[in-house]
Design an enzyme around this catalytic site. Sequence first.
Site, PDB file in Angstrom:
ATOM      1  N   CYS A 209       2.946  37.162  27.402  1.00 19.10           N
ATOM      2  CA  CYS A 209       3.813  37.784  26.503  1.00 19.10           C
ATOM      3  C   CYS A 209       3.771  39.285  26.684  1.00 19.10           C
ATOM      4  O   CYS A 209       5.020  39.845  26.669  1.00 19.10           O
ATOM      5  CB  CYS A 209       3.620  37.369  24.984  1.00 19.10           C
TER       6      CYS A 209
ATOM      7  N   ARG B 201      -8.148  31.379  30.359  1.00 17.47           N
ATOM      8  CA  ARG B 201      -8.567  31.168  29.006  1.00 17.47           C
ATOM      9  C   ARG B 201      -9.997  30.523  28.881  1.00 17.47           C
ATOM     10  O   ARG B 201     -10.289  29.502  29.563  1.00 17.47           O
ATOM     11  CB  ARG B 201      -7.706  30.497  27.783  1.00 17.47           C
TER      12      ARG B 201
ATOM     13  N   GLN C  39       1.606  28.039  32.350  1.00 20.10           N
ATOM     14  CA  GLN C  39       2.417  27.595  31.316  1.00 20.10           C
ATOM     15  C   GLN C  39       3.855  27.814  31.851  1.00 20.10           C
ATOM     16  O   GLN C  39       4.430  28.714  32.474  1.00 20.10           O
ATOM     17  CB  GLN C  39       2.298  28.730  30.182  1.00 20.10           C
TER      18      GLN C  39
ATOM     19  N   ASP D 198       6.325  29.322  30.327  1.00 17.72           N
ATOM     20  CA  ASP D 198       6.459  30.019  29.063  1.00 17.72           C
ATOM     21  C   ASP D 198       7.917  30.807  29.296  1.00 17.72           C
ATOM     22  O   ASP D 198       8.678  30.884  30.364  1.00 17.72           O
ATOM     23  CB  ASP D 198       5.274  31.184  29.321  1.00 17.72           C
TER      24      ASP D 198
ATOM     25  N   HIS E 294      10.138  33.708  26.711  1.00 21.68           N
ATOM     26  CA  HIS E 294      10.246  34.523  25.569  1.00 21.68           C
ATOM     27  C   HIS E 294      11.950  34.944  25.337  1.00 21.68           C
ATOM     28  O   HIS E 294      12.494  35.271  26.316  1.00 21.68           O
ATOM     29  CB  HIS E 294       9.307  35.957  25.511  1.00 21.68           C
TER      30      HIS E 294
ATOM     31  N   LYS F 186       6.206  28.105  13.403  1.00 23.94           N
ATOM     32  CA  LYS F 186       6.466  27.513  14.731  1.00 23.94           C
ATOM     33  C   LYS F 186       6.713  26.032  14.502  1.00 23.94           C
ATOM     34  O   LYS F 186       6.531  25.427  13.536  1.00 23.94           O
ATOM     35  CB  LYS F 186       5.203  27.706  15.675  1.00 23.94           C
TER      36      LYS F 186
ATOM     37  N   HIS G 224       8.273  32.939  21.214  1.00 21.14           N
ATOM     38  CA  HIS G 224       7.483  32.503  22.377  1.00 21.14           C
ATOM     39  C   HIS G 224       7.867  30.741  22.454  1.00 21.14           C
ATOM     40  O   HIS G 224       7.991  30.207  21.315  1.00 21.14           O
ATOM     41  CB  HIS G 224       6.170  32.314  22.294  1.00 21.14           C
TER      42      HIS G 224
END
Length: 596
Positions: free
Chosen positions: A290, A319, A337, A339, A341, A421, A467
């Site tokens: 992000c 991570r 990911q 991912d 945004h 979420k 996200h």
Amino acid sequence: MRGFCSIWRIRQRRRSVMAEIELDVLRHSASHVMAEAVQKLFPEVKLGIGPAIENGFYYDFDLPRPLTPEDLAKIAELMRQSIRAKHPFIRQEVSREQARELFRDQPYKLELIEEMPEDEVITIYRHDDFVDLCRGPHVEHTGQLPEDAFALLSVAGAYWRGDEHRPMLQRIYGTIWHTKEELQAYLEQLKEIERRDHRRLGRELDLFSTHEEAGAGLIYWHPKGGRIRAIIEDFWRQRHFEGGYEILYTPHIGRSWLWETSGHLDFYREGMYSPMDIDGQDFYIKPMNCPFHILIYKSRRRSYRELPLRWAELGTVYRYERSGVLHGLLRVRGFTQDDAHIFCTPEQIEDEILGVLRFSLDLWKAFGFEDVQAYLATRPEKAVGEPARWEQATNSLRRALEIEGLSYEIDEGGGAFYGPKIDLKIKDALGREWQMTTIQFDFNLPERFDMVYVGADGREHRPYMVHRALLGSLERFFGVLIEHYAGAFPLWLAPVQARLIPIADRHVEYARQVQDQLRAAGLRVELDDSGERMNAKIRTAQMEKIPYMLVVGDREVANGTVSVRLRTNENLGAMPVKEFLARAQRLVEERNNTAL
RNA sequence: GCCGACGUAGCUCAAUCGGCAGAGCAGCGGUUUUGUAAACCGCCGGUUGUGGGUUCAAGUCCCUCCGUCGGCUCCA
């Protein structure tokens, strides 16, 4: 015959009696009987808790020594004895003082008693000479537990009350069903789960590996796994472009400034790896994408006219995960990911959420997952952002779920501190749920990075930020995909779609021509020109779960055909190469997940 | 990270009480040229995860670390 019938009738009778007893009650009672057995074996045992769970039950014990498999056998035998003795379960209400006295040697029980609200009625359940603090309910007597329909499965460590600062107890997992047949069916299902295990299939099908020497939790994609991933990624990108997304690529590391600003170093430090020094500056490898996307947003002034912005990236993040939690592809330390945004105005947010949800469901359907369960997580105690924004955001999430007619559960206070979420769990072929998709509001980062857009009024406004990761991570998705299809991937995803199997060496030349023809048409085709017999070649292809086996011998060479065998063992017989090609192309084109 | 179990050839697994590390599959070489799930013969393959200790002798017993598995906890 009569004997058989009477056995059958007895079973039926027992079945009908047992059917009235809820499985939960059966299982909870079984955990008491197990605890009784453990107490007989270890009189000094300190009891934890012993609830019924999905598919079984467990009980936690503080014991003087680790349990062995032999102990489990003994415990099971003691349980059978208790069952045969038909001890009645006796419910009894007791005062707080009585309870304290009764469990004076049971520190864990005492702790539970102390934490009960003053007005709560304390009940205990006795059977034989075992007594437990328990809300119940239970079966009437131990004889109602079917002695041939339970099994003790495993011993594992478990912290008292799930708290790693508390003592570790030994947990025995068991399972019990109404009938022996149901138990066997369950044990058979466990075997099926083992057969489908993506770690096993990953090796057998040569899809991926991990390497102890090079670090745990890091995935190596082999050519076949890589091919599948490439297909997934291409399809994913295509869908995203069609869905109004743009694709970003961002770096893998960023200076500490970035992570200080984002707040990751304050709130997510334990998930991040130590920094590396570059020219005296601290650089961190990214645990999330992000902040990078935000920098692109901030690379110039943004107008309301260009919102919403939908920016996606197959972003590889790292991570820290505790060594004990790593698990094949499903829990790793480095992963990519899918991912994205979304930056938009408050007016756009509802449409955007609905759009993401639809997009996600579509994507899941395309991969053959139809069964989706949604969870809406709302504002936790400690949270950033104005309550009004939280409410609007939560409502837009809820409305999207309702418009889509998706069944959902509310996870009260389960949202992140920075926003509410939606999580989606998808069900695989064995009915297991996997949490993959997450759609999260973020009221935190736009503030921290002071993100703005210029509105129609000429003034600066704060954009909404969402996200979302749909497949979640490619690693985890691949793991679930492997298990869902048991390694027999749909044609459009199969790394090798067809294998040519010449019967004798004189057919290799023709097979090669067919291979070239099919390859030129876009099919992934291999030729088995080994010296093996046709039967062995078929067996090899079967075990590799290749969708089509194309056998060619004298007849096929003469007629310009291929003899098509499916991995389902079905034999379609000979057909012209063109006909086979048309069939395969059609199924690939429509991304058919079932037909071959 | 913690509790427990485990780690022997690429894979699956043997090796009695501490006494010469072995098999099948895979791989490689040869023979065979085959019609819908394993042809036959031979060969190669190991510092028994790592480092240390006990012992005349360690795959086997003890300790360290690494990794794997089952959980706890957490999550994409």
